[in-house]
Design a protein around this motif. Structure first.
Motif, PDB file in Angstrom:
ATOM      1  N   GLY A  28      64.633 -16.982  47.729  1.00  0.00           N
ATOM      2  CA  GLY A  28      64.958 -16.024  46.688  1.00  0.00           C
ATOM      3  C   GLY A  28      64.185 -16.589  45.354  1.00  0.00           C
ATOM      4  N   SER A  29      63.891 -17.746  45.185  1.00  0.00           N
ATOM      5  CA  SER A  29      63.339 -18.026  43.925  1.00  0.00           C
ATOM      6  C   SER A  29      61.980 -18.538  44.083  1.00  0.00           C
ATOM      7  CB  SER A  29      64.018 -19.267  43.385  1.00  0.00           C
ATOM      8  OG  SER A  29      63.492 -19.903  42.259  1.00  0.00           O
ATOM      9  N   TYR A  30      61.125 -18.145  43.037  1.00  0.00           N
ATOM     10  CA  TYR A  30      59.438 -18.235  42.964  1.00  0.00           C
ATOM     11  C   TYR A  30      59.473 -19.388  42.133  1.00  0.00           C
ATOM     12  CZ  TYR A  30      59.476 -13.881  45.659  1.00  0.00           C
ATOM     13  OH  TYR A  30      59.806 -12.920  46.555  1.00  0.00           O
ATOM     14  N   ASN A  31      60.169 -19.987  41.254  1.00  0.00           N
ATOM     15  CA  ASN A  31      59.763 -21.168  40.394  1.00  0.00           C
ATOM     16  C   ASN A  31      60.204 -22.197  41.484  1.00  0.00           C
ATOM     17  OD1 ASN A  31      59.152 -22.072  38.072  1.00  0.00           O
ATOM     18  ND2 ASN A  31      61.033 -22.125  37.007  1.00  0.00           N
ATOM     19  N   VAL A  32      59.154 -22.777  41.885  1.00  0.00           N
ATOM     20  CA  VAL A  32      59.254 -24.157  42.898  1.00  0.00           C
ATOM     21  C   VAL A  32      59.191 -25.208  42.318  1.00  0.00           C
ATOM     22  CG1 VAL A  32      58.143 -25.033  45.059  1.00  0.00           C
ATOM     23  CG2 VAL A  32      58.293 -22.443  44.711  1.00  0.00           C
ATOM     24  N   PRO A  33      60.237 -26.131  42.230  1.00  0.00           N
ATOM     25  CA  PRO A  33      60.049 -27.554  41.993  1.00  0.00           C
ATOM     26  C   PRO A  33      59.127 -28.526  42.714  1.00  0.00           C
ATOM     27  CG  PRO A  33      62.161 -27.436  42.844  1.00  0.00           C
ATOM     28  CD  PRO A  33      61.495 -25.853  42.958  1.00  0.00           C
TER      29      PRO A  33
END
Length: 109
Positions: A28-33
């Motif tokens: 659900g998150s597109y800010n990938v570490p």
């Protein structure tokens, strides 16, 4: 004759190693570490450049990051949409020597 306080000559500079990459995308998150470690044989600080390619679509090129210390683990965030991606990274040291590209395939869901 002793030379004191002289800068390294580029001839003496070794290129950084290929970055070691790992990623832990959260559903659900597109800010990938993206976690990266790079070693430079001379202990120079390094900057990184990322490239992200989706299974179907265009390559996203990212600008060079700020410098990090050789051997330091650092995390950078890439904004990626849903799907499978190939993440590539290369390092460049303070004297402009560049590493080979390294790559990692991830799924963003």
């Amino acid at each position: 004759i002793a030379l004191v306080g002289c800068a390294k000559l580029p001839l003496d500079n070794g290129a950084p190693s290929a970055p070691v990459l790992s990623a832990s995308p959260s559903p659900g998150s597109y800010n990938v570490p993206i976690t990266v470690t790079v070693d430079d044989p001379d202990g120079d600080m390094v900057t990184l450049r990322f490239r992200a390619t989706p299974t179907s679509g265009s390559v996203q090129d990212f600008t060079w990051t700020s410098f990090i210390f050789s051997g330091e683990e650092a995390t950078f965030y890439l904004n990626l949409s849903y799907g499978q991606w190939t993440i590539e990274a290369k390092a460049k040291d303070e004297l402009e020597e560049e590493s080979p590209w390294s790559s990692l395939t991830i799924n963003v869901s």
